[in-house]
Design a protein around this motif. Structure first.
Motif, PDB file in Angstrom:
ATOM      1  N   THR A 164       0.825  -1.208   0.000  1.00 31.67           N
ATOM      2  CA  THR A 164       0.000   0.000   0.000  1.00 31.67           C
ATOM      3  C   THR A 164       0.858   1.257   0.000  1.00 31.67           C
ATOM      4  OG1 THR A 164      -1.717  -1.199   1.227  1.00 31.67           O
ATOM      5  CG2 THR A 164      -1.874   1.199   1.207  1.00 31.67           C
ATOM      6  N   ARG A 165       2.025   1.189   0.626  1.00 32.54           N
ATOM      7  CA  ARG A 165       2.932   2.349   0.652  1.00 32.54           C
ATOM      8  C   ARG A 165       3.435   2.710  -0.742  1.00 32.54           C
ATOM      9  NH1 ARG A 165       8.176   0.668   0.043  1.00 32.54           N
ATOM     10  NH2 ARG A 165       8.546  -1.587   0.327  1.00 32.54           N
ATOM     11  N   VAL A 166       3.403   1.773  -1.654  1.00 36.27           N
ATOM     12  CA  VAL A 166       3.773   2.025  -3.049  1.00 36.27           C
ATOM     13  C   VAL A 166       2.558   2.485  -3.842  1.00 36.27           C
ATOM     14  CG1 VAL A 166       4.586   0.938  -5.185  1.00 36.27           C
ATOM     15  CG2 VAL A 166       5.702   0.419  -3.012  1.00 36.27           C
ATOM     16  N   LEU A 167       1.410   1.909  -3.546  1.00 38.91           N
ATOM     17  CA  LEU A 167       0.192   2.214  -4.293  1.00 38.91           C
ATOM     18  C   LEU A 167      -0.281   3.642  -4.057  1.00 38.91           C
ATOM     19  CD1 LEU A 167      -2.250   1.432  -6.012  1.00 38.91           C
ATOM     20  CD2 LEU A 167      -3.285   0.424  -3.959  1.00 38.91           C
ATOM     21  N   ILE A 168      -0.239   4.114  -2.807  1.00 36.94           N
ATOM     22  CA  ILE A 168      -0.799   5.431  -2.492  1.00 36.94           C
ATOM     23  C   ILE A 168      -0.103   6.563  -3.243  1.00 36.94           C
ATOM     24  CG2 ILE A 168      -1.119   7.133  -0.648  1.00 36.94           C
ATOM     25  CD1 ILE A 168      -1.843   4.884   1.222  1.00 36.94           C
TER      26      ILE A 168
END
Length: 211
Positions: free
Chosen positions: A134-138
């Motif tokens: 999620t830290r990459v997706l956001i």
């Protein structure tokens, strides 16, 4: 004393996390795109502070709730209600709740932006969406939202720019150099925007852009 100090730290962390929730929600929803486009509309009209910032933010907020309605309902059904009923733990509720949000973000994120942050985050060969943190997706989602918002904003701004250019050229050809073009173009832009039901068109385009 140690117990009191521990409680104080927990309260401080809780207050800090609560203050970050609005920013986090705005970054994982369509709020950014909607607010930027509305800002372009106001800039194109040239009305400066009309509508005021509070109105634009409020309008963007409720449009965001409208757009995110199905996703938020899924979060409520899969995570919030079971957690409140005591059927699942808080950690499991967080894990379940982020799944619909991730699905929404994946749909709105460009592959190029996602690949950029996969490389920057040094994520090794993700095969499926679940492999992408999620830290990459956001951040990839935010960059995609900014690109989309500026593309829509350009299309919105273009007709107003054409009116400004036509009025300016007309005044120069008439020798009325001392008369500011905005005095003439502003009423025409407002009239055109009202005649074509501009707010309804902008709202419809924004909602459909998330389809």
């Amino acid at each position: 004393m140690n117990l009191e100090g521990s409680n104080a730290v927990q309260i401080l962390l809780l207050v800090g996390s609560i203050s970050l929730i609005p920013a986090l929600l705005f970054c994982v929803t369509g709020f950014t795109r909607i607010l930027i486009v509305l800002g372009f509309v106001r800039a194109g009209l040239g009305t400066q502070t009309t509508p005021p910032n509070q109105v634009l933010v409020g309008m963007a907020l409720f449009l965001t709730l409208f757009v995110m309605g199905p996703t938020l309902d899924e979060v409520k059904d899969r995570a919030i209600e079971p957690a409140l009923a005591g059927k699942i733990s808080t950690l499991e509720a967080i894990d379940r709740g982020q799944a619909p949000m991730r699905e929404f973000m994946f749909k709105q994120t460009r592959k190029s932006d996602l690949q950029l942050f996969i490389r920057l985050g040094k994520v090794e060969n993700p095969r499926i969406q679940r492999d992408i943190p999620t830290r990459v997706l956001i951040p990839a989602f935010i960059i995609s939202e900014l690109k989309t918002a500026f593309q829509i904003g350009f299309l919105v701004f273009l007709p107003f720019l054409i009116i400004d250019l036509v009025v300016s050229a007309t005044l120069m050809s008439l020798g009325m150099i001392m008369l500011p073009p905005v005095f003439i173009s502003l009423p025409f832009k407002i009239l055109l925007f009202v005649l074509v039901d501009g707010w309804a068109l902008i709202t419809k385009s924004l909602v459909l852009s998330f389809g």
